[in-house]
Design a protein around this motif. Sequence first.
Motif, PDB file in Angstrom:
ATOM      1  N   ARG A 110      10.007 -43.116   0.735  1.00 43.60           N
ATOM      2  CA  ARG A 110       9.421 -44.270   1.426  1.00 43.60           C
ATOM      3  C   ARG A 110       7.940 -44.412   1.050  1.00 43.60           C
ATOM      4  O   ARG A 110       7.164 -43.468   1.222  1.00 43.60           O
ATOM      5  CB  ARG A 110       9.572 -44.063   2.932  1.00 43.60           C
ATOM      6  CG  ARG A 110       8.992 -45.150   3.786  1.00 43.60           C
ATOM      7  CD  ARG A 110       9.263 -44.832   5.252  1.00 43.60           C
ATOM      8  NE  ARG A 110       8.355 -45.553   6.108  1.00 43.60           N
ATOM      9  CZ  ARG A 110       8.093 -45.239   7.359  1.00 43.60           C
ATOM     10  NH1 ARG A 110       8.698 -44.187   7.914  1.00 43.60           N
ATOM     11  NH2 ARG A 110       7.260 -45.943   8.066  1.00 43.60           N
ATOM     12  N   GLY A 165       2.905 -38.227   2.342  1.00 40.16           N
ATOM     13  CA  GLY A 165       4.017 -39.153   2.479  1.00 40.16           C
ATOM     14  C   GLY A 165       4.757 -38.916   3.772  1.00 40.16           C
ATOM     15  O   GLY A 165       4.383 -38.057   4.581  1.00 40.16           O
ATOM     16  N   TYR A 166       5.790 -39.697   3.959  1.00 39.48           N
ATOM     17  CA  TYR A 166       6.642 -39.535   5.138  1.00 39.48           C
ATOM     18  C   TYR A 166       7.624 -38.412   4.867  1.00 39.48           C
ATOM     19  O   TYR A 166       8.081 -38.219   3.744  1.00 39.48           O
ATOM     20  CB  TYR A 166       7.383 -40.838   5.435  1.00 39.48           C
ATOM     21  CG  TYR A 166       6.450 -41.954   5.818  1.00 39.48           C
ATOM     22  CD1 TYR A 166       5.917 -42.047   7.103  1.00 39.48           C
ATOM     23  CD2 TYR A 166       6.055 -42.909   4.876  1.00 39.48           C
ATOM     24  CE1 TYR A 166       5.036 -43.064   7.450  1.00 39.48           C
ATOM     25  CE2 TYR A 166       5.181 -43.936   5.223  1.00 39.48           C
ATOM     26  CZ  TYR A 166       4.679 -44.003   6.501  1.00 39.48           C
ATOM     27  OH  TYR A 166       3.807 -45.000   6.840  1.00 39.48           O
ATOM     28  N   SER A 167       7.935 -37.660   5.892  1.00 33.45           N
ATOM     29  CA  SER A 167       8.852 -36.543   5.743  1.00 33.45           C
ATOM     30  C   SER A 167       9.672 -36.393   7.010  1.00 33.45           C
ATOM     31  O   SER A 167       9.162 -36.603   8.112  1.00 33.45           O
ATOM     32  CB  SER A 167       8.069 -35.253   5.484  1.00 33.45           C
ATOM     33  OG  SER A 167       8.949 -34.159   5.378  1.00 33.45           O
ATOM     34  N   ASP A 168      10.927 -36.027   6.842  1.00 30.06           N
ATOM     35  CA  ASP A 168      11.742 -35.718   8.015  1.00 30.06           C
ATOM     36  C   ASP A 168      11.888 -34.201   8.157  1.00 30.06           C
ATOM     37  O   ASP A 168      12.630 -33.711   8.986  1.00 30.06           O
ATOM     38  CB  ASP A 168      13.099 -36.413   7.961  1.00 30.06           C
ATOM     39  CG  ASP A 168      13.901 -36.053   6.725  1.00 30.06           C
ATOM     40  OD1 ASP A 168      13.467 -35.186   5.940  1.00 30.06           O
ATOM     41  OD2 ASP A 168      14.964 -36.656   6.533  1.00 30.06           O
ATOM     42  N   GLU A 214      -1.549 -40.649  11.239  1.00 31.90           N
ATOM     43  CA  GLU A 214      -0.787 -41.815  10.761  1.00 31.90           C
ATOM     44  C   GLU A 214       0.710 -41.537  10.642  1.00 31.90           C
ATOM     45  O   GLU A 214       1.461 -42.366  10.153  1.00 31.90           O
ATOM     46  CB  GLU A 214      -1.333 -42.286   9.405  1.00 31.90           C
ATOM     47  CG  GLU A 214      -2.719 -42.870   9.465  1.00 31.90           C
ATOM     48  CD  GLU A 214      -2.775 -44.241  10.127  1.00 31.90           C
ATOM     49  OE1 GLU A 214      -1.711 -44.890  10.303  1.00 31.90           O
ATOM     50  OE2 GLU A 214      -3.889 -44.672  10.469  1.00 31.90           O
ATOM     51  N   GLY A 215       1.144 -40.349  11.051  1.00 32.00           N
ATOM     52  CA  GLY A 215       2.570 -40.011  10.981  1.00 32.00           C
ATOM     53  C   GLY A 215       3.022 -39.518   9.623  1.00 32.00           C
ATOM     54  O   GLY A 215       4.220 -39.500   9.335  1.00 32.00           O
ATOM     55  N   LEU A 216       2.088 -39.093   8.789  1.00 29.19           N
ATOM     56  CA  LEU A 216       2.417 -38.595   7.453  1.00 29.19           C
ATOM     57  C   LEU A 216       2.332 -37.075   7.412  1.00 29.19           C
ATOM     58  O   LEU A 216       1.644 -36.449   8.221  1.00 29.19           O
ATOM     59  CB  LEU A 216       1.439 -39.150   6.413  1.00 29.19           C
ATOM     60  CG  LEU A 216       1.348 -40.656   6.259  1.00 29.19           C
ATOM     61  CD1 LEU A 216       0.277 -41.015   5.241  1.00 29.19           C
ATOM     62  CD2 LEU A 216       2.681 -41.247   5.853  1.00 29.19           C
ATOM     63  N   VAL A 272       3.989 -45.372   1.163  1.00 34.98           N
ATOM     64  CA  VAL A 272       2.986 -45.414   2.222  1.00 34.98           C
ATOM     65  C   VAL A 272       2.270 -46.759   2.104  1.00 34.98           C
ATOM     66  O   VAL A 272       1.692 -47.065   1.064  1.00 34.98           O
ATOM     67  CB  VAL A 272       1.985 -44.248   2.085  1.00 34.98           C
ATOM     68  CG1 VAL A 272       0.939 -44.318   3.194  1.00 34.98           C
ATOM     69  CG2 VAL A 272       2.717 -42.905   2.099  1.00 34.98           C
ATOM     70  N   PHE A 312       9.017 -34.753   0.878  1.00 37.05           N
ATOM     71  CA  PHE A 312       8.708 -36.124   1.276  1.00 37.05           C
ATOM     72  C   PHE A 312       9.884 -37.040   1.001  1.00 37.05           C
ATOM     73  O   PHE A 312      10.650 -36.816   0.068  1.00 37.05           O
ATOM     74  CB  PHE A 312       7.490 -36.636   0.480  1.00 37.05           C
ATOM     75  CG  PHE A 312       6.281 -35.750   0.602  1.00 37.05           C
ATOM     76  CD1 PHE A 312       5.433 -35.856   1.687  1.00 37.05           C
ATOM     77  CD2 PHE A 312       6.003 -34.796  -0.363  1.00 37.05           C
ATOM     78  CE1 PHE A 312       4.319 -35.041   1.814  1.00 37.05           C
ATOM     79  CE2 PHE A 312       4.891 -33.975  -0.255  1.00 37.05           C
ATOM     80  CZ  PHE A 312       4.055 -34.100   0.836  1.00 37.05           C
ATOM     81  N   SER A 313       9.986 -38.093   1.807  1.00 38.08           N
ATOM     82  CA  SER A 313      10.977 -39.128   1.509  1.00 38.08           C
ATOM     83  C   SER A 313      10.381 -40.021   0.426  1.00 38.08           C
ATOM     84  O   SER A 313       9.187 -39.954   0.141  1.00 38.08           O
ATOM     85  CB  SER A 313      11.298 -39.937   2.773  1.00 38.08           C
ATOM     86  OG  SER A 313      10.225 -40.808   3.073  1.00 38.08           O
ATOM     87  N   CYS A 366      -3.852 -38.049   7.935  1.00 41.74           N
ATOM     88  CA  CYS A 366      -2.430 -38.201   7.595  1.00 41.74           C
ATOM     89  C   CYS A 366      -1.561 -37.911   8.816  1.00 41.74           C
ATOM     90  O   CYS A 366      -0.645 -38.676   9.127  1.00 41.74           O
ATOM     91  CB  CYS A 366      -2.051 -37.270   6.439  1.00 41.74           C
ATOM     92  SG  CYS A 366      -2.574 -37.823   4.810  1.00 41.74           S
TER      93      CYS A 366
END
Length: 176
Positions: A19, A154-157, A107-109, A21, A16-17, A104
């Motif tokens: 950033r 969380g957000y992840s790339d 929501e883009g997570l 949530v 996860f980044s 998730c």
Amino acid sequence: MEFKELIAKRRSVRKFSDRPVPREVVDRILAEALTAPSARNTRSTRLMVVNDPALVARMADMRDYGSGFLTGAPLAIVVLGDTSSSDLWRENAAIAATVVQLACVDEGLASCWVHVNGRPRRKDAPDGETAADYLRTFLPVPEGCEPLCAIAAGYSDFTPAPLPAADDEARIIRLK
């Protein structure tokens, strides 16, 4: 997002980044999870939001295997069952946890389930302290509730590799 796309995108992600949530995103996920079906509509599932990085990192030590990646997650949702509401609290909580993970994705997570219920804290001490008992030392688990799992989110790339091919037909039993 179409349901088929949502299902295809849902994968266990452990990177996860940092950033955070936003609260409104978390609130939408929780609202959707609370609509999950439950046995006899007992609504025995409780959701605990942990977004303090120090607490999430502390949760990573609940087991010496399979929970370390929580350290990098900006959010954890502990899925609990009210044991006095239903003898099927585990099943109810598992359904809600699945809805959390699908919400998730919507929501883009990214997310990943960490099992708590019935798991020892240390692999070499299976009869010692449990992961749930450890969490109770610093999380306010309500009286009469048992943690089933924690969902790291969380957000992840990071994009996981596609699922390997499987003989799905072998897992289906068809009655004529």
